[in-house]
Design a protein around this motif. Sequence first.
Motif, PDB file in Angstrom:
ATOM      1  N   ILE A  17      -1.892   3.512   0.663  1.00 25.29           N
ATOM      2  CA  ILE A  17      -1.257   4.788   0.359  1.00 25.29           C
ATOM      3  C   ILE A  17      -0.966   4.766  -1.139  1.00 25.29           C
ATOM      4  N   PRO A  18      -1.549   5.678  -1.907  1.00 24.30           N
ATOM      5  CA  PRO A  18      -1.355   5.655  -3.360  1.00 24.30           C
ATOM      6  C   PRO A  18       0.087   5.978  -3.759  1.00 24.30           C
ATOM      7  N   PRO A  19       0.496   5.551  -4.944  1.00 21.34           N
ATOM      8  CA  PRO A  19       1.877   5.752  -5.373  1.00 21.34           C
ATOM      9  C   PRO A  19       2.297   7.222  -5.393  1.00 21.34           C
ATOM     10  N   GLY A  29      11.172  14.417   2.156  1.00 27.69           N
ATOM     11  CA  GLY A  29      12.082  13.986   3.215  1.00 27.69           C
ATOM     12  C   GLY A  29      11.471  13.081   4.264  1.00 27.69           C
ATOM     13  N   ARG A  30      10.359  12.449   3.963  1.00 26.03           N
ATOM     14  CA  ARG A  30       9.702  11.578   4.928  1.00 26.03           C
ATOM     15  C   ARG A  30       9.925  10.106   4.585  1.00 26.03           C
ATOM     16  N   ALA A  31      11.170   9.769   4.308  1.00 29.00           N
ATOM     17  CA  ALA A  31      11.524   8.383   4.014  1.00 29.00           C
ATOM     18  C   ALA A  31      11.169   7.469   5.177  1.00 29.00           C
ATOM     19  N   ASP A  32      11.217   8.001   6.396  1.00 30.13           N
ATOM     20  CA  ASP A  32      10.886   7.200   7.572  1.00 30.13           C
ATOM     21  C   ASP A  32       9.449   6.686   7.509  1.00 30.13           C
ATOM     22  N   VAL A  33       8.535   7.528   7.041  1.00 31.34           N
ATOM     23  CA  VAL A  33       7.130   7.135   6.925  1.00 31.34           C
ATOM     24  C   VAL A  33       6.961   6.083   5.831  1.00 31.34           C
ATOM     25  N   VAL A  34       7.608   6.312   4.697  1.00 38.56           N
ATOM     26  CA  VAL A  34       7.508   5.372   3.577  1.00 38.56           C
ATOM     27  C   VAL A  34       8.090   4.025   3.970  1.00 38.56           C
ATOM     28  N   GLU A  35       9.244   4.028   4.612  1.00 45.58           N
ATOM     29  CA  GLU A  35       9.868   2.785   5.057  1.00 45.58           C
ATOM     30  C   GLU A  35       8.959   2.040   6.044  1.00 45.58           C
ATOM     31  N   ALA A  36       8.411   2.762   7.003  1.00 50.82           N
ATOM     32  CA  ALA A  36       7.544   2.125   8.003  1.00 50.82           C
ATOM     33  C   ALA A  36       6.295   1.532   7.349  1.00 50.82           C
ATOM     34  N   GLN A  37       5.695   2.270   6.453  1.00 53.63           N
ATOM     35  CA  GLN A  37       4.490   1.778   5.794  1.00 53.63           C
ATOM     36  C   GLN A  37       4.789   0.610   4.856  1.00 53.63           C
ATOM     37  N   ALA A  38       5.964   0.606   4.258  1.00 59.36           N
ATOM     38  CA  ALA A  38       6.375  -0.532   3.420  1.00 59.36           C
ATOM     39  C   ALA A  38       6.418  -1.804   4.256  1.00 59.36           C
ATOM     40  N   GLY A  39       6.875  -1.678   5.490  1.00 56.29           N
ATOM     41  CA  GLY A  39       6.943  -2.816   6.400  1.00 56.29           C
ATOM     42  C   GLY A  39       5.593  -3.241   6.945  1.00 56.29           C
ATOM     43  N   ARG A  40       4.584  -2.409   6.732  1.00 57.08           N
ATOM     44  CA  ARG A  40       3.230  -2.715   7.209  1.00 57.08           C
ATOM     45  C   ARG A  40       2.309  -3.184   6.088  1.00 57.08           C
ATOM     46  N   PHE A  44       2.631   0.226  -2.509  1.00 53.07           N
ATOM     47  CA  PHE A  44       3.195   1.369  -3.224  1.00 53.07           C
ATOM     48  C   PHE A  44       4.324   2.021  -2.428  1.00 53.07           C
ATOM     49  N   CYS A  45       4.240   1.984  -1.117  1.00 47.59           N
ATOM     50  CA  CYS A  45       5.341   2.468  -0.286  1.00 47.59           C
ATOM     51  C   CYS A  45       6.548   1.542  -0.429  1.00 47.59           C
ATOM     52  N   ALA A  46       6.302   0.261  -0.454  1.00 51.77           N
ATOM     53  CA  ALA A  46       7.404  -0.695  -0.608  1.00 51.77           C
ATOM     54  C   ALA A  46       8.122  -0.492  -1.931  1.00 51.77           C
ATOM     55  N   VAL A  65      13.130  -5.422   0.796  1.00 51.65           N
ATOM     56  CA  VAL A  65      11.837  -4.763   0.932  1.00 51.65           C
ATOM     57  C   VAL A  65      10.809  -5.437   0.020  1.00 51.65           C
ATOM     58  N   LEU A  66      11.208  -5.761  -1.198  1.00 55.93           N
ATOM     59  CA  LEU A  66      10.279  -6.319  -2.186  1.00 55.93           C
ATOM     60  C   LEU A  66      10.012  -7.811  -1.996  1.00 55.93           C
ATOM     61  N   ALA A  67      10.975  -8.537  -1.457  1.00 55.70           N
ATOM     62  CA  ALA A  67      10.872 -10.000  -1.371  1.00 55.70           C
ATOM     63  C   ALA A  67       9.589 -10.517  -0.719  1.00 55.70           C
ATOM     64  N   PRO A  68       9.134  -9.960   0.408  1.00 56.92           N
ATOM     65  CA  PRO A  68       7.900 -10.490   1.006  1.00 56.92           C
ATOM     66  C   PRO A  68       6.680 -10.308   0.105  1.00 56.92           C
ATOM     67  N   TYR A  69       6.675  -9.247  -0.666  1.00 50.75           N
ATOM     68  CA  TYR A  69       5.566  -8.999  -1.586  1.00 50.75           C
ATOM     69  C   TYR A  69       5.608  -9.990  -2.752  1.00 50.75           C
ATOM     70  N   VAL A  70       6.802 -10.210  -3.281  1.00 52.64           N
ATOM     71  CA  VAL A  70       6.959 -11.176  -4.370  1.00 52.64           C
ATOM     72  C   VAL A  70       6.581 -12.572  -3.881  1.00 52.64           C
ATOM     73  N   ALA A  71       6.913 -12.878  -2.641  1.00 55.00           N
ATOM     74  CA  ALA A  71       6.616 -14.198  -2.069  1.00 55.00           C
ATOM     75  C   ALA A  71       5.113 -14.490  -2.003  1.00 55.00           C
ATOM     76  N   THR A  72       4.281 -13.441  -2.026  1.00 51.08           N
ATOM     77  CA  THR A  72       2.830 -13.675  -2.027  1.00 51.08           C
ATOM     78  C   THR A  72       2.388 -14.314  -3.329  1.00 51.08           C
ATOM     79  N   GLY A  73       3.190 -14.128  -4.383  1.00 47.22           N
ATOM     80  CA  GLY A  73       2.828 -14.656  -5.682  1.00 47.22           C
ATOM     81  C   GLY A  73       1.868 -13.770  -6.460  1.00 47.22           C
TER      82      GLY A  73
END
Length: 137
Positions: A17-19, A29-40, A44-46, A65-73
Amino acid sequence: MDATDLDSRARTQSGCIPPELASRLLERGRADVVEAQAGRGQWFCALAWARALADRGREADAWEVLAPYVATGRWTAVVGAAGVLEGWGRVDEAIDITRKRMEAGHPKPWTPTRGCSPGTAAPGRRSTCSCRMSTTG
């Protein structure tokens, strides 16, 4: 979270999903979609979701939210998270996570933006590129 996949998706903006869409979803108002996609695994959603949480004073939740992405290195995630930390006034932490990634052996800790030529600035002058990289320090 797969580090190679994250890097490829962020670089090419394919399979993700592009930024602009993540931002638009939040605006509509679709924070629910962004949050769900961040978890998947949608980087850019994260990033957009973390910024939205921080805007609401929920920095700890944003970092979760960001920590798992940062953990990838992956450099993309480290730089994005460092930018968020810097925006929160946590510059030392931003420098720390960036330094740790560089010490872990990132081959290119700084990648110029398209058309950027920082090495071409005249002696004693700053580059005119938009990447904020100074050739004079």
